[in-house]
Design a protein around this motif. Structure first.
Motif, PDB file in Angstrom:
ATOM      1  N   PRO A   1       0.821  -1.211   0.000  1.00 11.13           N
ATOM      2  CA  PRO A   1       0.000   0.000   0.000  1.00 11.13           C
ATOM      3  C   PRO A   1       0.856   1.262   0.000  1.00 11.13           C
ATOM      4  CG  PRO A   1      -0.769  -1.575   1.642  1.00 11.13           C
ATOM      5  CD  PRO A   1       0.554  -2.071   1.156  1.00 11.13           C
ATOM      6  N   ALA A   2       0.297   2.328  -0.520  1.00 14.99           N
ATOM      7  CA  ALA A   2       1.016   3.603  -0.594  1.00 14.99           C
ATOM      8  C   ALA A   2       1.465   4.069   0.787  1.00 14.99           C
ATOM      9  CB  ALA A   2       0.137   4.658  -1.258  1.00 14.99           C
ATOM     10  N   ALA A   3       0.615   3.857   1.797  1.00 13.47           N
ATOM     11  CA  ALA A   3       0.966   4.296   3.151  1.00 13.47           C
ATOM     12  C   ALA A   3       2.189   3.565   3.677  1.00 13.47           C
ATOM     13  CB  ALA A   3      -0.224   4.076   4.097  1.00 13.47           C
ATOM     14  N   GLN A   4       2.318   2.292   3.331  1.00 15.97           N
ATOM     15  CA  GLN A   4       3.469   1.514   3.785  1.00 15.97           C
ATOM     16  C   GLN A   4       4.753   1.960   3.085  1.00 15.97           C
ATOM     17  OE1 GLN A   4       3.384  -2.740   2.935  1.00 15.97           O
ATOM     18  NE2 GLN A   4       4.301  -3.183   4.946  1.00 15.97           N
ATOM     19  N   LEU A   5       4.676   2.173   1.780  1.00 12.81           N
ATOM     20  CA  LEU A   5       5.849   2.636   1.042  1.00 12.81           C
ATOM     21  C   LEU A   5       6.287   4.015   1.537  1.00 12.81           C
ATOM     22  CD1 LEU A   5       4.880   1.492  -2.555  1.00 12.81           C
ATOM     23  CD2 LEU A   5       6.619   0.471  -1.079  1.00 12.81           C
ATOM     24  N   GLU A   6       5.301   4.876   1.825  1.00 12.56           N
ATOM     25  CA  GLU A   6       5.655   6.199   2.337  1.00 12.56           C
ATOM     26  C   GLU A   6       6.316   6.103   3.705  1.00 12.56           C
ATOM     27  OE1 GLU A   6       3.626  10.451   3.629  1.00 12.56           O
ATOM     28  OE2 GLU A   6       2.528   9.111   2.291  1.00 12.56           O
ATOM     29  N   ALA A   7       5.871   5.156   4.522  1.00  9.11           N
ATOM     30  CA  ALA A   7       6.489   4.979   5.841  1.00  9.11           C
ATOM     31  C   ALA A   7       7.930   4.495   5.712  1.00  9.11           C
ATOM     32  CB  ALA A   7       5.673   4.000   6.680  1.00  9.11           C
ATOM     33  N   ILE A   8       8.198   3.589   4.767  1.00  9.87           N
ATOM     34  CA  ILE A   8       9.573   3.145   4.527  1.00  9.87           C
ATOM     35  C   ILE A   8      10.433   4.347   4.147  1.00  9.87           C
ATOM     36  CG2 ILE A   8      11.066   1.697   3.093  1.00  9.87           C
ATOM     37  CD1 ILE A   8       8.604  -0.155   2.684  1.00  9.87           C
ATOM     38  N   GLU A   9       9.904   5.160   3.257  1.00 12.26           N
ATOM     39  CA  GLU A   9      10.603   6.369   2.818  1.00 12.26           C
ATOM     40  C   GLU A   9      10.889   7.300   4.000  1.00 12.26           C
ATOM     41  OE1 GLU A   9       9.104  10.449   0.721  1.00 12.26           O
ATOM     42  OE2 GLU A   9       8.373   8.571  -0.166  1.00 12.26           O
ATOM     43  N   ARG A  10       9.880   7.558   4.824  1.00  8.98           N
ATOM     44  CA  ARG A  10      10.036   8.490   5.937  1.00  8.98           C
ATOM     45  C   ARG A  10      10.997   7.953   7.004  1.00  8.98           C
ATOM     46  NH1 ARG A  10       6.257  12.745   6.487  1.00  8.98           N
ATOM     47  NH2 ARG A  10       4.661  12.754   4.845  1.00  8.98           N
ATOM     48  N   VAL A  11      10.860   6.675   7.346  1.00  7.52           N
ATOM     49  CA  VAL A  11      11.754   6.075   8.345  1.00  7.52           C
ATOM     50  C   VAL A  11      13.207   6.179   7.889  1.00  7.52           C
ATOM     51  CG1 VAL A  11      12.494   3.859   9.308  1.00  7.52           C
ATOM     52  CG2 VAL A  11      10.091   4.510   9.400  1.00  7.52           C
ATOM     53  N   SER A  12      13.434   5.791   6.646  1.00  2.61           N
ATOM     54  CA  SER A  12      14.802   5.806   6.115  1.00  2.61           C
ATOM     55  C   SER A  12      15.353   7.220   6.064  1.00  2.61           C
ATOM     56  CB  SER A  12      14.817   5.181   4.718  1.00  2.61           C
ATOM     57  OG  SER A  12      14.336   3.853   4.745  1.00  2.61           O
ATOM     58  N   ALA A  13      14.533   8.154   5.599  1.00  2.00           N
ATOM     59  CA  ALA A  13      14.981   9.549   5.522  1.00  2.00           C
ATOM     60  C   ALA A  13      15.262  10.111   6.906  1.00  2.00           C
ATOM     61  CB  ALA A  13      13.927  10.400   4.818  1.00  2.00           C
ATOM     62  N   ALA A  14      14.450   9.745   7.885  1.00  2.12           N
ATOM     63  CA  ALA A  14      14.652  10.253   9.248  1.00  2.12           C
ATOM     64  C   ALA A  14      16.014   9.843   9.790  1.00  2.12           C
ATOM     65  CB  ALA A  14      13.544   9.736  10.166  1.00  2.12           C
TER      66      ALA A  14
END
Length: 288
Positions: free
Chosen positions: A141-154
């Motif tokens: 899901p888009a929400a999961q991919l966005e969370a991967i992106e945000r976690v990694s960027a953080a």
């Protein structure tokens, strides 16, 4: 070289990046530090769980099992985008991987192929397990991919790293396939954009395979176009392959393409698994 973020600093970094976080029990002190060193850290590693259901996945990743005690990662990224923190410190997630890959992560250069398993990854990587069966069918899901992106960027932002410090388990340890269902290059591009880094060098315009006609997709057809099509279907979450995809047109190709047609909203004979021009053009099969 970086000292691991203290638990409070990690939590603050995630929240500052807009990550929705749920803390579990004694995650701040739950680790495998008694079995080896934790740090210096050089990057973030992304996995899939091969499980379904948030609660079950979180429990397994926190507690592990007899052959592999927990924590099995630092956080579990659920399909709804919530990140469940289950451990902090050394975790049993990366295992032994390729030292040449680690050197590329440290230098933030292009990754070589992972060929050996000679370097302790549990010491050097933050690890996040993403809830997914890893069968090429379970959606991302888009929400999961966005969370991967945000976690990694953080984490990259906190350490001053670029997106090249984020890798998949499949890029680290020979024989691993996770995460399956999206490419790490596409995820790194998303992370880089979030970090506000310089744009990557311009690529030449994409060239896509023109529609070869419905008659092309018949028994006995063997072509690199079929392989390229299959890879795109897998990337779109429509793969129905037990093995492959490969160059020989097969029932698995037809079933996978039918899943793509249904994803586009087609029904009945319009979702029979035989490519048509409109669905083919939307699939964007790379020129082969």
């Amino acid at each position: 070289m970086a000292t691991p973020l203290p638990a409070a600093a990690l939590l603050a970094a995630l929240r500052a990046e807009g990550v929705r976080v749920q803390e579990h029990g004694d995650w701040r002190t739950h680790s495998r530090n008694h079995k080896g060193l934790w740090g210096p850290v050089y990057g973030v590693m992304v996995h899939h769980t091969v499980t379904s259901g948030t609660d079950r996945s979180v429990a397994i990743c926190r507690d592990g099992y007899a052959a592999l005690p927990g924590p099995l990662c630092h956080g579990v990224i659920a399909k709804d985008g919530v990140v469940h923190l289950v451990g902090h410190g050394r975790a049993n997630h990366a295992g032994l991987g390729d030292g040449a890959v680690l050197q590329a992560v440290i230098k933030e250069t292009a990754l070589p192929a992972d060929k050996t398993a000679d370097t302790d990854g549990n010491r050097h990587f933050y690890g996040f397990e993403c809830v997914n069966l890893g069968d090429g069918k379970d959606p991302w899901p888009a929400a999961q991919l966005e969370a991967i992106e945000r976690v990694s960027a953080a984490i990259c932002r906190a350490h001053g790293w670029s997106q090249r410090s984020v890798i998949g388990h499949k890029e680290w340890q020979p024989g691993k396939i996770d995460p399956l269902g999206f490419t790490m290059d596409s995820m790194r591009a998303r992370i880089g954009a979030r970090l506000g880094g310089a744009a990557p060098p311009a690529k030449p315009p994409a060239r896509y395979e023109p529609f070869p006609g419905a008659a092309f997709f018949a028994a006995g057809r063997r072509s690199a176009v079929v392989t390229a099509m299959g890879k795109r279907l897998v990337a779109e979450g429509c793969g129905r392959y037990k093995v492959g995809p490969g160059p020989d047109w097969s029932e698995a190709d037809r079933a996978s393409y039918a899943a793509w047609q249904r994803k586009l909203g087609h029904t009945g004979t319009a979702a029979d698994g035989i490519p048509g021009r409109a669905s083919w053009d939307r699939l964007k099969v790379p020129n082969s």
